[in-house]
Design a protein around this motif. Sequence first.
Motif, PDB file in Angstrom:
ATOM      1  N   LYS A 171       0.830  -1.196   0.000  1.00  0.00           N
ATOM      2  CA  LYS A 171       0.000   0.000   0.000  1.00  0.00           C
ATOM      3  C   LYS A 171       0.864   1.244   0.000  1.00  0.00           C
ATOM      4  CE  LYS A 171      -3.829  -2.148   2.507  1.00  0.00           C
ATOM      5  NZ  LYS A 171      -4.678  -2.082   3.690  1.00  0.00           N
ATOM      6  N   ALA A 172       0.234   2.362  -0.465  1.00  0.00           N
ATOM      7  CA  ALA A 172       0.951   3.631  -0.483  1.00  0.00           C
ATOM      8  C   ALA A 172       1.404   3.979   0.923  1.00  0.00           C
ATOM      9  CB  ALA A 172       0.052   4.731  -1.042  1.00  0.00           C
ATOM     10  N   GLY A 173       2.622   4.437   0.998  1.00  0.00           N
ATOM     11  CA  GLY A 173       3.139   4.830   2.305  1.00  0.00           C
ATOM     12  C   GLY A 173       3.745   3.683   3.083  1.00  0.00           C
ATOM     13  N   SER A 174       3.832   2.516   2.456  1.00  0.00           N
ATOM     14  CA  SER A 174       4.412   1.362   3.145  1.00  0.00           C
ATOM     15  C   SER A 174       5.859   1.632   3.524  1.00  0.00           C
ATOM     16  CB  SER A 174       4.343   0.137   2.222  1.00  0.00           C
ATOM     17  OG  SER A 174       5.095  -0.918   2.761  1.00  0.00           O
ATOM     18  N   LYS A 175       6.275   1.177   4.677  1.00  0.00           N
ATOM     19  CA  LYS A 175       7.645   1.388   5.149  1.00  0.00           C
ATOM     20  C   LYS A 175       8.645   0.595   4.315  1.00  0.00           C
ATOM     21  CE  LYS A 175       6.447   4.155   8.411  1.00  0.00           C
ATOM     22  NZ  LYS A 175       6.763   5.581   8.305  1.00  0.00           N
ATOM     23  N   ASP A 176       8.121  -0.435   3.523  1.00  0.00           N
ATOM     24  CA  ASP A 176       9.014  -1.224   2.694  1.00  0.00           C
ATOM     25  C   ASP A 176       9.383  -0.495   1.405  1.00  0.00           C
ATOM     26  OD1 ASP A 176       8.874  -3.223   4.548  1.00  0.00           O
ATOM     27  OD2 ASP A 176       7.176  -4.215   3.570  1.00  0.00           O
ATOM     28  N   GLU A 200      11.113   2.114  -0.929  1.00  0.00           N
ATOM     29  CA  GLU A 200      12.350   2.896  -0.911  1.00  0.00           C
ATOM     30  C   GLU A 200      12.096   4.248  -1.566  1.00  0.00           C
ATOM     31  OE1 GLU A 200      16.466   3.540  -0.186  1.00  0.00           O
ATOM     32  OE2 GLU A 200      15.100   1.971   0.493  1.00  0.00           O
ATOM     33  N   ASP A 201      12.290   5.347  -0.835  1.00  0.00           N
ATOM     34  CA  ASP A 201      12.098   6.682  -1.386  1.00  0.00           C
ATOM     35  C   ASP A 201      13.238   7.044  -2.333  1.00  0.00           C
ATOM     36  OD1 ASP A 201       9.800   6.995   0.121  1.00  0.00           O
ATOM     37  OD2 ASP A 201      10.892   7.796   1.847  1.00  0.00           O
ATOM     38  N   ALA A 202      12.958   8.007  -3.245  1.00  0.00           N
ATOM     39  CA  ALA A 202      13.966   8.441  -4.205  1.00  0.00           C
ATOM     40  C   ALA A 202      15.164   9.045  -3.476  1.00  0.00           C
ATOM     41  CB  ALA A 202      13.362   9.470  -5.161  1.00  0.00           C
ATOM     42  N   PRO A 203      16.386   8.740  -3.913  1.00  0.00           N
ATOM     43  CA  PRO A 203      17.570   9.310  -3.257  1.00  0.00           C
ATOM     44  C   PRO A 203      17.554  10.828  -3.212  1.00  0.00           C
ATOM     45  CG  PRO A 203      18.186   7.553  -4.777  1.00  0.00           C
ATOM     46  CD  PRO A 203      16.734   7.808  -4.983  1.00  0.00           C
ATOM     47  N   SER A 204      17.100  11.460  -4.300  1.00  0.00           N
ATOM     48  CA  SER A 204      17.043  12.921  -4.313  1.00  0.00           C
ATOM     49  C   SER A 204      16.043  13.440  -3.292  1.00  0.00           C
ATOM     50  CB  SER A 204      16.665  13.411  -5.716  1.00  0.00           C
ATOM     51  OG  SER A 204      15.436  12.843  -6.116  1.00  0.00           O
ATOM     52  N   ALA A 205      14.934  12.690  -3.087  1.00  0.00           N
ATOM     53  CA  ALA A 205      13.938  13.095  -2.096  1.00  0.00           C
ATOM     54  C   ALA A 205      14.495  12.962  -0.681  1.00  0.00           C
ATOM     55  CB  ALA A 205      12.675  12.247  -2.253  1.00  0.00           C
ATOM     56  N   ILE A 217      12.691  17.786   7.001  1.00  0.00           N
ATOM     57  CA  ILE A 217      11.277  17.434   6.821  1.00  0.00           C
ATOM     58  C   ILE A 217      11.099  15.943   7.080  1.00  0.00           C
ATOM     59  CG2 ILE A 217       9.393  17.304   5.142  1.00  0.00           C
ATOM     60  CD1 ILE A 217      10.561  19.706   3.743  1.00  0.00           C
ATOM     61  N   SER A 218      10.092  15.601   7.847  1.00  0.00           N
ATOM     62  CA  SER A 218       9.805  14.199   8.135  1.00  0.00           C
ATOM     63  C   SER A 218       9.098  13.559   6.946  1.00  0.00           C
ATOM     64  CB  SER A 218       8.916  14.089   9.373  1.00  0.00           C
ATOM     65  OG  SER A 218       8.423  12.767   9.515  1.00  0.00           O
ATOM     66  N   PRO A 219       9.434  12.297   6.602  1.00  0.00           N
ATOM     67  CA  PRO A 219       8.730  11.614   5.507  1.00  0.00           C
ATOM     68  C   PRO A 219       7.222  11.512   5.754  1.00  0.00           C
ATOM     69  CG  PRO A 219      10.739  10.440   6.089  1.00  0.00           C
ATOM     70  CD  PRO A 219      10.545  11.489   7.133  1.00  0.00           C
ATOM     71  N   ASP A 220       6.804  11.523   7.027  1.00  0.00           N
ATOM     72  CA  ASP A 220       5.377  11.438   7.342  1.00  0.00           C
ATOM     73  C   ASP A 220       4.629  12.687   6.886  1.00  0.00           C
ATOM     74  OD1 ASP A 220       5.858   8.996   8.517  1.00  0.00           O
ATOM     75  OD2 ASP A 220       6.138   9.842  10.534  1.00  0.00           O
ATOM     76  N   ALA A 221       5.369  13.793   6.696  1.00  0.00           N
ATOM     77  CA  ALA A 221       4.732  15.046   6.285  1.00  0.00           C
ATOM     78  C   ALA A 221       4.664  15.195   4.774  1.00  0.00           C
ATOM     79  CB  ALA A 221       5.491  16.240   6.883  1.00  0.00           C
ATOM     80  N   VAL A 222       5.147  14.181   4.054  1.00  0.00           N
ATOM     81  CA  VAL A 222       5.192  14.245   2.596  1.00  0.00           C
ATOM     82  C   VAL A 222       4.315  13.141   2.017  1.00  0.00           C
ATOM     83  CG1 VAL A 222       6.666  14.205   0.556  1.00  0.00           C
ATOM     84  CG2 VAL A 222       7.541  15.153   2.706  1.00  0.00           C
ATOM     85  N   THR A 223       3.471  13.487   1.062  1.00  0.00           N
ATOM     86  CA  THR A 223       2.630  12.516   0.378  1.00  0.00           C
ATOM     87  C   THR A 223       3.348  12.035  -0.871  1.00  0.00           C
ATOM     88  OG1 THR A 223       0.634  13.609   1.168  1.00  0.00           O
ATOM     89  CG2 THR A 223       0.393  12.105  -0.699  1.00  0.00           C
ATOM     90  N   GLY A 224       3.675  10.758  -0.922  1.00  0.00           N
ATOM     91  CA  GLY A 224       4.402  10.206  -2.061  1.00  0.00           C
ATOM     92  C   GLY A 224       3.476   9.918  -3.230  1.00  0.00           C
ATOM     93  N   GLY A 227       3.489   4.528  -3.440  1.00  0.00           N
ATOM     94  CA  GLY A 227       3.601   5.592  -2.452  1.00  0.00           C
ATOM     95  C   GLY A 227       5.013   6.102  -2.256  1.00  0.00           C
ATOM     96  N   ARG A 228       5.888   5.801  -3.200  1.00  0.00           N
ATOM     97  CA  ARG A 228       7.287   6.228  -3.100  1.00  0.00           C
ATOM     98  C   ARG A 228       7.382   7.752  -3.134  1.00  0.00           C
ATOM     99  NH1 ARG A 228      11.931   6.190  -6.749  1.00  0.00           N
ATOM    100  NH2 ARG A 228      13.722   5.318  -5.648  1.00  0.00           N
ATOM    101  N   ILE A 229       8.177   8.339  -2.249  1.00  0.00           N
ATOM    102  CA  ILE A 229       8.335   9.794  -2.192  1.00  0.00           C
ATOM    103  C   ILE A 229       9.361  10.230  -3.216  1.00  0.00           C
ATOM    104  CG2 ILE A 229       9.057  11.739  -0.751  1.00  0.00           C
ATOM    105  CD1 ILE A 229       8.032  10.246   1.668  1.00  0.00           C
TER     106      ILE A 229
END
Length: 522
Positions: free
Chosen positions: A224-229, A231-236, A245-252, A257-259
Amino acid sequence: MSVEVRVPALGESVTEATVATWFKKPGDDVEVDEMLCELETDKVTVEVPSPAAGKLEEIVASEGDTVGVDALLANIAEAGDAGSSTDVKPREGKSADDDADSKEEAAPAEEEEAPASSSDGGDGESIDIMVPSLGESVTEATVSTWFKKPGDSFEADEMLCELETDKVSVEVPAPAAGKITEVLAEEGSTVEAGGKLAVMTTGEGGGAAKSEAPKEEPKAEAPKAGSKDTEDAPSAKKMMAEKNISPDAVTGTGKDGRIMKEDVLNAINKPAKEEAPKQAPRAPVAAADADREERVKMTRLRQTIARRLKEAQNSAAMLTTYNEVDMGAVMDLRNEYKDLFLKKHGVKLGFMSFFVKACCHALKEVPDVNAEIDGTDVVYKNYVHMGIAVGTPNGLVVPVVRDADQKGFAAIEQEIGELGAKGRDGKLTMAEMQGGSFTISNGGVYGSLMSSPILNPPQSGILGMHKIQERPMVVNGKIEIRPMMYLALSYDHRIVDGKGAVTFLVRVKEALEDPRRLLMDL
């Protein structure tokens, strides 16, 4: 058959990217449009989807490699080829009957490929019609018009639909001859770059194959979107760390759900957008009047024009200065040479080339008007990319004549004519409307006698031309009837002083009242 995975278009002026992350490794199964890897440029992050279903056969460009546009990234073995020789082999220790059962179990996999074959009477294959590249910084468009409906046949490169962005209109051609089987994005819907518009079938009778294709089952394993598994973009990650900025404050918005880098930028800019004043609600309308009103959604182009004009008023210290010019000398010169000019150059001699050359001449003397503010810096431009405002049925657009200061009258007239025609036909590209350093707007063609043009950010100056009208003027102590035009220069007072603005306008006036000054560079 092996399918190549190549670097997609990266946007205007972007020629290379770095392979940031591979989401798959050789041997992994992939579905159509499943994200394979992520590329990073100096402007944006680009995800590369799989062009076909199958198995990732080979990775050519590893993480950290720099690749150019259309460079080979990897190879995919299509589903029909990847592992087909081993799927139906009997397992060791099994009887022939068990082997038959195994083949029966494998049958559904073979049936899934039925739409691509002609065994069921269909002659073609199913092809997705995708949203083309919309240009740098443009991520979505509105489906304006469908020229074809489900069941209609068409030829290769025939226009299927038209998309409207906040800058240009984009026509979507057919990738091959065939028939529309399904429209996925109806007129008025918003689609993203790379999104799916419709499904077509090539050949004569492809529609039947489409209807018999089994529905794709949802993937239970997708997180699901926002899953802890995920991997967010390196640039992000880097930007979130820099901006605390906390990842929780960003909608991927990336896959699963990758940021992405753009998501972090949106999160940073979100508070400013929320604080922007909202338009006052519309006053109540009498019931008798409501029936006589028509409500039409603003086009994306008109919304962008409205937003940019308001931004110009809010951000620049805008001021306008006026003067008037006697157009008699230009009109006499034009009348004397217009036939010879047309015969030699194949283009009519108009007034715009005189104004472009006069402005280029004046900009050399007052470079502040040709500059722009970038933070706490002033960027002076040693070139003139002249924007020419063009009225179209959908609104005002400003194509750019590049290096106008290096071009002659004929080249300027020809380019203005070509860009104007493209603007009226909705054929202008974003590249043709970007990079202007100064703008000329001719309200005189609509009969305007005087107006105050609004700046075209980030430019610091715009010249308004107006109607040529005969007026009584005092010339050498005598009253004469002269063809006069009011000129208006709107400028950003943060960078252009009043003296510079007035000097610029006077130099334009002098060059037009005595065009010989342009030849003498006076």
